[in-house]
Design a protein around this motif. Structure first.
Motif, short mmCIF file in Angstrom:
data_model
loop_
_atom_site.label_atom_id
_atom_site.label_comp_id
_atom_site.label_asym_id
_atom_site.label_seq_id
_atom_site.Cartn_x
_atom_site.Cartn_y
_atom_site.Cartn_z
N SER A 50 0.15 1.72 2.99
CA SER A 50 1.20 2.67 3.40
C SER A 50 2.52 2.00 3.70
O SER A 50 3.54 2.69 3.81
N ASP A 51 2.54 0.70 3.90
CA ASP A 51 3.78 0.00 4.20
C ASP A 51 3.97 -1.11 3.17
O ASP A 51 3.25 -2.10 3.16
N TRP A 52 4.96 -0.95 2.31
CA TRP A 52 5.25 -1.91 1.25
C TRP A 52 6.46 -2.78 1.57
O TRP A 52 6.92 -3.53 0.73
N ASP A 53 6.99 -2.67 2.78
CA ASP A 53 8.24 -3.34 3.13
C ASP A 53 8.11 -4.37 4.25
O ASP A 53 9.10 -5.01 4.60
N THR A 54 6.93 -4.53 4.82
CA THR A 54 6.72 -5.47 5.93
C THR A 54 6.00 -6.72 5.42
O THR A 54 5.02 -6.60 4.67
N PRO A 55 6.43 -7.91 5.79
CA PRO A 55 5.75 -9.13 5.35
C PRO A 55 4.29 -9.15 5.80
O PRO A 55 3.94 -8.67 6.88
N GLY A 56 3.44 -9.72 4.95
CA GLY A 56 2.02 -9.81 5.26
C GLY A 56 1.67 -11.08 6.02
O GLY A 56 2.55 -11.86 6.42
N ILE A 57 0.38 -11.31 6.20
CA ILE A 57 -0.09 -12.45 7.00
C ILE A 57 -0.51 -13.63 6.13
O ILE A 57 -0.64 -14.76 6.61
N LEU A 58 -0.71 -13.40 4.83
CA LEU A 58 -1.18 -14.46 3.94
C LEU A 58 -0.03 -15.04 3.12
O LEU A 58 0.20 -16.26 3.13
N GLU B 155 -1.50 -11.13 -5.74
CA GLU B 155 -1.12 -11.41 -4.35
C GLU B 155 -1.33 -10.19 -3.47
O GLU B 155 -1.71 -10.32 -2.30
N ILE B 156 -1.09 -9.00 -3.99
CA ILE B 156 -1.35 -7.78 -3.23
C ILE B 156 -2.84 -7.70 -2.90
O ILE B 156 -3.22 -7.40 -1.76
N ALA B 157 -3.69 -7.94 -3.89
CA ALA B 157 -5.13 -7.86 -3.66
C ALA B 157 -5.57 -8.87 -2.61
O ALA B 157 -6.34 -8.53 -1.68
N SER B 158 -5.12 -10.11 -2.71
CA SER B 158 -5.55 -11.14 -1.75
C SER B 158 -4.99 -10.86 -0.36
O SER B 158 -5.66 -11.09 0.65
N GLU B 159 -3.78 -10.32 -0.28
CA GLU B 159 -3.18 -10.01 1.01
C GLU B 159 -3.90 -8.85 1.69
O GLU B 159 -4.20 -8.90 2.90
N VAL B 160 -4.21 -7.81 0.93
CA VAL B 160 -4.94 -6.67 1.50
C VAL B 160 -6.30 -7.12 2.02
O VAL B 160 -6.72 -6.74 3.13
N TRP B 161 -6.99 -7.93 1.24
CA TRP B 161 -8.32 -8.40 1.66
C TRP B 161 -8.21 -9.24 2.93
O TRP B 161 -9.03 -9.11 3.85
N ALA B 162 -7.17 -10.09 3.00
CA ALA B 162 -6.99 -10.93 4.19
C ALA B 162 -6.72 -10.08 5.42
O ALA B 162 -7.24 -10.35 6.51
#
Length: 599
Positions: free
Chosen positions: A438-446, A458-465
């Motif tokens: 739901s949020d495509w504008d906030t930096p992720g953790i990975l 990268e989206i897949a690995s970030e979501v999983w993390a």
């Protein structure tokens, strides 16, 4: 799109009060229902003698709004053709993952995002009940199953399984409402009790606010402002203000109209009380099969059986306005242009596809349509993880509260009919974990970048993390070695390193109601459908799009001076216990005074 809005006081001045009075009058004029069940419509005046107009309707867009309009019109004897450039079902559809089926099995099921059917939805269930499905007495409506709880995940803390129902009550008074909200969110860690009580008080203020204040004050304040997030604890801001908003409606609390958030919040609370017969489905329902199998394909088949024609691969590219009407529409298919002529034309496309069609002639005929250029859209897109073994996550929705990408998820395999590995893929995928971003504008953790700046991998690995960070503390539910494959919505594509989303959805920013169209406009044979059209639920949802299709159909019935009965358009429901407080608040608002709880 700027994320900055000028701060506005929650108190009201004379200009706001006057604006609210005008808005309240407009609501009544438009026939918007704000409380009680649907009332009988006044008899429509008909032209004596010969009826004007024909019954040929061209619908541009085969998503929820276009299919709903076609459904209501064809059942009333209109001749309907739907022009769709890509896929029927729009953002509500599911899709197979090409090349994944083996041994006679179907391809793995992918989708734009998992489907969520709150009990406050009334228009969609009415449609579903009228779509035949083998063995179901209530059509595809019987393919909905009720969800009893939600797994709430917190960063580096054990997840909690929370019931989604407020709890059946014999009545809901203002005091019980406030206590129920406190009880429902008491599980949130590190949340100061006095701030939870304040949140419940602000929600009570919404329930007891008059329509005049809702449209005259709440519409022009953000959810963040109305919830007084400044100065509150990190838990209050992260969970009650941000996370609940993002996971429920994919809205940013510092941009979104407080009226829109309050409207859906009230409907969900009432659906969970069991006190509203019209909201009989509980808070949460899902489909028991992939969306197309359970709903969209049977719907299209039914419409075809009634005579609806579907023309695929063609997109409306120009509306030809002359002599005060739309005389034809140009559609294109791979650069080849053809002309469509009908009696009535429905633009049932997303707002970003509709705006380019509104040329100066059309805007001159109806200047209010120019407001659509001011509407904003955002992304809410799904990814599916196919796992080699079922997880032990409890059945129901999953909310990673406070996650950077505002993730929600659903274990689909255990809630679908049949044996998942026997039906889909190569037989080695036992689970489908469907996740909405739901949020495509906030930096992720990975990768420490927003989703819009990541590749598909990268989206897949970030979501999983993020899912592991929010769900695995003390559980070990998600294991890397269980990942069989993943599937990201193909509506997201990349060009020159820039991500593009073919299917954004409307964001109800402050004051955006003023810019949104109704189903009909000043051009007598032009109509609009989609989640950007004004509706009772007033949120970019399947329900609002369905309602807009019904409203467009009703406007066509009137324009054709046809004797057919209107399609029902269901209002939201409010409880009588709050009406005295609303009447008091209406008097205070007209006098330029704040709500009695706004202290």
């Amino acid at each position: 799109m700027s994320d900055q809005l000028p701060k506005k006081s929650a108190s009201i001045d004379r200009r706001t009060a006057l604006r609210g009075a005008v808005a309240g009058a407009a609501i009544l004029a438009a026939g918007s229902a704000v409380s009680g069940a649907a009332t009988a419509a006044a008899p429509r005046r008909r032209t004596p003698g010969l009826r004007t107009g024909g019954k040929e309707v061209a619908v541009f867009g085969g998503g929820m709004a276009g299919l709903a309009a076609a459904h209501e019109l064809v059942e009333r004897g209109f001749r309907v053709t739907v022009y769709e450039p890509a896929f029927l079902g729009g953002k509500a559809r599911s899709m197979p993952v090409p090349g994944t089926g083996a041994g006679g099995r179907a391809d793995l099921p992918g989708e734009h995002g998992f489907r969520f059917f709150p009990g406050c939805y009334q228009n969609i269930p009415d449609t579903m009940r009228r779509i035949p499905f083998p063995g179901n007495p209530n059509g595809v409506l019987d393919n909905l199953i009720r969800v009893e709880g939600t797994v709430a995940g917190f960063r580096d803390k054990p997840p909690i399984f929370a019931p989604v129902e407020v709890g059946a009550l014999d009545q809901l008074t203002p005091e019980r409402l406030q206590n129920s909200i406190i009880g429902a969110f008491g599980f949130i860690p590190e949340l100061p009790p006095h701030e939870l009580a304040f949140f419940a008080k602000q929600m009570l203020m919404w329930f007891t606010s008059s329509p005049e204040r809702r449209f005259g004050q709440w519409e022009y304040l953000t959810w963040e402002q109305i919830m007084r997030a400044d100065g509150k604890s990190p838990a209050y801001r992260a969970y009650l203000v941000n996370a609940l908003t993002r996971i429920t409606v994919a809205a940013k609390p510092h941009l979104s109209s407080a009226r829109t958030i309050g409207t859906i919040g009230e409907a969900l609370v009432l659906a969970g009380t069991g006190l509203v017969p019209e909201f009989s489905g509980g808070v949460d329902r899902i489909l028991n099969r992939p969306t197309n199998t359970a709903w969209i394909d049977p719907w299209v088949a039914y419409l075809r059986s009634r005579g609806v024609q579907f023309v695929m691969g063609q997109r409306a590219s120009r509306l030809h306005h002359a002599n005060g009407r739309i005389e034809s529409v140009t559609v294109t298919d791979g650069g080849i242009a053809t002309s469509v002529i009908a009696d009535h034309y429905v633009c049932a496309m997303p707002v970003d596809k509709t705006v380019p069609l509104l040329d100066d002639q059309i805007l001159s005929a109806d200047p209010h349509l120019a407001g659509m250029r001011e509407l904003l859209t955002d992304w809410m897109v799904g990814i599916q993880f196919y796992l080699r073994r079922p997880t032990e996550i409890p059945e129901g929705h999953i909310a990673a509260l406070g996650s950077p990408w505002a993730l929600t998820a659903l274990r689909q395999a255990p809630m679908w009919v049949g044996d998942f590995p026997a039906q889909y893929g190569d037989g080695s995928a036992a689970e489908c974990l469907s996740v909405d971003i739901s949020d495509w504008d906030t930096p992720g953790i990975l990768h420490h970048r927003p989703a819009k700046q990541c590749s598909a991998q990268e989206i897949a690995s970030e979501v999983w993390a993020q899912l592991k960070m929010w769900l695995n503390t003390g559980t070990g539910w998600l294991r890397d070695e269980d990942i069989h494959s993943w599937h990201l919505d193909p509506g997201v594509s990349w060009s020159g390193g820039t991500a593009h989303n073919e299917t954004p959805l409307l964001v109800n920013t402050v004051g955006s109601y003023d810019h949104r169209p109704t189903a009909h406009c000043a051009v007598p044979n032009l109509f609009f459908g989609g989640d950007h059209v004004r509706s009772n639920i007033d949120l970019a949802t399947m329900e609002s799009a369905n309602e807009s299709g019904r409203s467009a159909a009703n406007a066509i019935i009137d324009a054709a001076d046809d004797p057919a009965a209107h399609a029902p358009v269901f209002p939201l429901v409010a409880l009588p216990a709050f009406e005295p407080a609303k009447r008091l608040d209406a008097d205070r608002f007209r006098a330029g005074l704040p709500h009695i709880l706004d202290v």
